[in-house]
Design a protein around this motif. Structure first.
Motif, PDB file in Angstrom:
ATOM      1  N   CYS A 156       6.931  -2.785   4.709  1.00 27.51           N
ATOM      2  CA  CYS A 156       5.513  -2.972   5.069  1.00 27.51           C
ATOM      3  C   CYS A 156       4.720  -1.900   4.133  1.00 27.51           C
ATOM      4  N   THR A 157       3.466  -2.269   3.904  1.00 29.48           N
ATOM      5  CA  THR A 157       2.700  -1.079   3.298  1.00 29.48           C
ATOM      6  C   THR A 157       1.947  -0.402   4.279  1.00 29.48           C
ATOM      7  N   THR A 158       1.928   0.918   4.360  1.00 28.82           N
ATOM      8  CA  THR A 158       1.779   1.830   5.450  1.00 28.82           C
ATOM      9  C   THR A 158       0.894   2.918   4.938  1.00 28.82           C
ATOM     10  N   ARG A 159       0.015   3.524   5.872  1.00 28.17           N
ATOM     11  CA  ARG A 159      -0.918   4.592   5.373  1.00 28.17           C
ATOM     12  C   ARG A 159      -0.899   5.401   6.701  1.00 28.17           C
ATOM     13  N   ARG A 160      -0.548   6.848   6.722  1.00 30.01           N
ATOM     14  CA  ARG A 160      -1.078   7.696   7.960  1.00 30.01           C
ATOM     15  C   ARG A 160      -2.170   8.353   7.637  1.00 30.01           C
ATOM     16  N   ILE A 161      -2.987   8.528   8.814  1.00 28.64           N
ATOM     17  CA  ILE A 161      -3.975   9.265   8.593  1.00 28.64           C
ATOM     18  C   ILE A 161      -4.580   9.999   9.916  1.00 28.64           C
ATOM     19  N   ASN A 162      -5.282  10.928   9.857  1.00 33.01           N
ATOM     20  CA  ASN A 162      -5.768  11.614  10.848  1.00 33.01           C
ATOM     21  C   ASN A 162      -7.239  11.877  10.685  1.00 33.01           C
ATOM     22  N   TYR A 163      -7.839  11.728  12.092  1.00 31.48           N
ATOM     23  CA  TYR A 163      -9.483  11.657  11.840  1.00 31.48           C
ATOM     24  C   TYR A 163      -9.970  12.227  13.024  1.00 31.48           C
ATOM     25  N   THR A 164     -11.395  12.545  13.341  1.00 31.02           N
ATOM     26  CA  THR A 164     -11.839  12.827  14.468  1.00 31.02           C
ATOM     27  C   THR A 164     -12.161  11.735  15.351  1.00 31.02           C
ATOM     28  N   SER A 196     -10.164  -5.844   6.487  1.00 30.84           N
ATOM     29  CA  SER A 196      -9.559  -6.004   5.198  1.00 30.84           C
ATOM     30  C   SER A 196      -8.850  -4.510   5.141  1.00 30.84           C
ATOM     31  N   PHE A 197      -7.497  -4.691   4.952  1.00 33.39           N
ATOM     32  CA  PHE A 197      -6.677  -3.298   4.561  1.00 33.39           C
ATOM     33  C   PHE A 197      -7.152  -2.838   3.229  1.00 33.39           C
ATOM     34  N   GLN A 198      -7.487  -3.590   2.150  1.00 31.89           N
ATOM     35  CA  GLN A 198      -7.829  -3.425   0.647  1.00 31.89           C
ATOM     36  C   GLN A 198      -8.787  -2.553   0.616  1.00 31.89           C
ATOM     37  N   GLU A 199      -9.913  -2.578   1.783  1.00 34.83           N
ATOM     38  CA  GLU A 199     -11.087  -1.875   1.848  1.00 34.83           C
ATOM     39  C   GLU A 199     -10.651  -0.538   2.253  1.00 34.83           C
ATOM     40  N   PHE A 200      -9.731  -0.557   3.253  1.00 27.22           N
ATOM     41  CA  PHE A 200      -9.358   0.838   3.733  1.00 27.22           C
ATOM     42  C   PHE A 200      -8.856   1.502   2.420  1.00 27.22           C
ATOM     43  N   ILE A 201      -7.836   0.817   1.755  1.00 25.76           N
ATOM     44  CA  ILE A 201      -6.942   1.665   0.610  1.00 25.76           C
ATOM     45  C   ILE A 201      -8.081   2.063  -0.380  1.00 25.76           C
ATOM     46  N   ASN A 202      -9.292   1.245  -0.649  1.00 27.56           N
ATOM     47  CA  ASN A 202     -10.102   1.616  -1.651  1.00 27.56           C
ATOM     48  C   ASN A 202     -11.326   2.745  -1.442  1.00 27.56           C
ATOM     49  N   PRO A 238      -5.640  -8.053   6.665  1.00 30.82           N
ATOM     50  CA  PRO A 238      -6.190  -7.363   7.677  1.00 30.82           C
ATOM     51  C   PRO A 238      -5.221  -5.909   7.754  1.00 30.82           C
ATOM     52  N   GLY A 239      -6.165  -5.135   8.353  1.00 32.88           N
ATOM     53  CA  GLY A 239      -5.628  -3.676   8.729  1.00 32.88           C
ATOM     54  C   GLY A 239      -5.310  -3.626  10.140  1.00 32.88           C
ATOM     55  N   ILE A 240      -3.898  -3.241  10.440  1.00 38.19           N
ATOM     56  CA  ILE A 240      -3.392  -2.973  11.822  1.00 38.19           C
ATOM     57  C   ILE A 240      -3.295  -1.539  11.994  1.00 38.19           C
ATOM     58  N   ALA A 241      -4.382  -1.065  12.701  1.00 42.11           N
ATOM     59  CA  ALA A 241      -3.994   0.739  12.949  1.00 42.11           C
ATOM     60  C   ALA A 241      -3.425   0.876  14.379  1.00 42.11           C
ATOM     61  N   PHE A 242      -2.240   1.509  14.496  1.00 41.46           N
ATOM     62  CA  PHE A 242      -1.525   1.678  15.420  1.00 41.46           C
ATOM     63  C   PHE A 242      -1.487   3.286  15.969  1.00 41.46           C
ATOM     64  N   TYR A 254      -4.345  10.434  15.486  1.00 36.22           N
ATOM     65  CA  TYR A 254      -3.344  10.142  14.504  1.00 36.22           C
ATOM     66  C   TYR A 254      -3.253   8.612  14.443  1.00 36.22           C
ATOM     67  N   ALA A 255      -3.263   7.968  13.198  1.00 39.37           N
ATOM     68  CA  ALA A 255      -3.284   6.550  13.238  1.00 39.37           C
ATOM     69  C   ALA A 255      -2.179   6.164  12.227  1.00 39.37           C
ATOM     70  N   LEU A 256      -1.531   5.124  12.490  1.00 38.95           N
ATOM     71  CA  LEU A 256      -0.307   4.526  11.373  1.00 38.95           C
ATOM     72  C   LEU A 256      -1.330   3.088  11.179  1.00 38.95           C
ATOM     73  N   VAL A 257      -1.563   2.892   9.765  1.00 37.16           N
ATOM     74  CA  VAL A 257      -2.335   1.729   9.462  1.00 37.16           C
ATOM     75  C   VAL A 257      -1.288   0.912   8.492  1.00 37.16           C
ATOM     76  N   VAL A 258      -1.195  -0.335   8.813  1.00 34.68           N
ATOM     77  CA  VAL A 258      -0.272  -1.165   8.437  1.00 34.68           C
ATOM     78  C   VAL A 258      -0.835  -2.368   7.964  1.00 34.68           C
ATOM     79  N   GLN A 259      -0.692  -2.902   6.517  1.00 32.87           N
ATOM     80  CA  GLN A 259      -1.010  -4.257   5.869  1.00 32.87           C
ATOM     81  C   GLN A 259      -0.568  -5.335   6.795  1.00 32.87           C
ATOM     82  N   GLY A 260      -1.649  -6.120   7.277  1.00 35.80           N
ATOM     83  CA  GLY A 260      -1.115  -7.353   7.956  1.00 35.80           C
ATOM     84  C   GLY A 260      -0.873  -8.546   6.998  1.00 35.80           C
TER      85      GLY A 260
END
Length: 314
Positions: free
Chosen positions: A114-122, A171-177, A78-82, A132-138
């Motif tokens: 951990c596999t992480t991604r940082r993202i900004n969105y409205t 799904s964290f992979q769906e987020f990556i793709n 899963p994706g965990i968005a902090f 601002y969200a920090l997305v971590v692979q669960g």
């Protein structure tokens, strides 16, 4: 001059013929008896038809909820968005079999494995502020009781209470793709609930997955959580005004729950039952028709014989 016996027989036959010819109500009474016998079969059948159709319509309106469980050894991570705000991620590690080693230099930057991604969105609700969200692979391996242990640090805050928000998506992979990660996160925030964990505690989150199949064939995913919180004993020597946040994510069990509505009304069973009822009605109608014809025939034959006897005597 007729003998008394013949005269008596003639009188009885005359009365019999008069009873038959002069009172046609006997035939009608016989017919009514047949119709009453037929109606005693037809009326319950008509009621059974009405009841069968009513039950079928009620079952169509009120489907039954079905719950099934599927066992898996590996989940889709899963994706965990902090949403840490001013807090900073110090360390993130995967551990197994519910074992977390003792902390080394808490409050200091550690390993981020951990596999992480940082993202900004409205913000999807205001369409004005930027988030601002920090997305971590669960975790994935439920058989080995894989868990993800994260440590955050907040240097200082002017608020009375401190907490970090997070949300889970399937799904964290769906987020990556996804080519549009910002839109993906906006859809996740609109669809999933968010939770919090507080500073100064270790929050242990055990997740379970529930899939719901809708009437149109689509499928929605929902996370259920069981949370336990224990106090963190800060053994650092100098008094500090900062906050440490500890959180653990783990799968509760290897079972994915699937919920769907099932319509118990079977049209084929209903059609078969109605066909049987209508067949019984037709049989009853044919029986009544034949019975009436038989009664009329017997009455006419009896009347004919009575007239022949009366003519013979005359």
């Amino acid at each position: 001059m007729l003998r008394p016996e013949v005269s008596a027989s003639y009188q009885e036959l005359s009365e019999d013929v008069e009873r038959v010819s002069g009172n046609p109500t006997d035939e009608r009474e016989g017919e009514m008896e047949v119709h009453e016998d037929a109606s005693s079969v037809i009326l319950p059948a008509v009621f059974l038809v009405y009841q069968t159709i009513s039950d079928f319509r009620e079952k169509l309106k009120h489907p039954v909820m079905s719950v099934s469980y599927k066992e898996v050894s590996l989940y889709d991570a899963p994706g965990i968005a902090f949403y840490p705000g001013k807090a900073r991620l110090l360390s993130c590690k995967h551990h197994y079999y519910d074992h977390i080693p003792p902390l080394i230099n808490p409050g200091q930057p550690g390993d981020i494995e951990c596999t992480t991604r940082r993202i900004n969105y409205t913000d999807p609700f205001t369409n004005q502020t930027t988030k601002y969200a920090l997305v971590v692979q669960g975790p994935r391996d439920v058989k080995k009781k894989e868990l993800v242990f994260l440590q955050f640090h907040l240097n200082g805050t002017d608020q009375d209470f401190s907490a970090i928000d997070y949300l889970l998506f399937s799904s964290f992979q769906e987020f990556i793709n996804s080519p549009e990660k910002a839109e993906f996160m906006k859809d996740c925030e609109s669809s999933y609930s968010s939770w919090k964990f507080s500073g100064g505690f270790r929050t242990w989150v055990k997740m379970s997955l529930v899939k719901t199949k809708e009437e149109d064939g689509s499928e929605t995913v929902e996370f259920k959580q069981e949370t336990s919180v224990v106090n963190y004993i800060d053994q650092r020597t100098k008094p500090r005004s900062d906050q440490l946040f500890f959180v653990v994510f783990e799968w509760k069990d290897p079972f994915i729950q699937t919920v769907q509505d099932i319509i118990t009304a079977n049209p084929w069973n209903t059609i078969a039952l109605l066909c049987g009822i209508f067949l019984a009605l037709f049989k009853a109608a044919d029986f009544a028709k034949l019975s009436v014809k038989w009664m009329i025939k017997i009455r006419k034959r009896h009347l004919k014989r009575s007239r022949q006897v009366m003519n013979h005597i005359s």
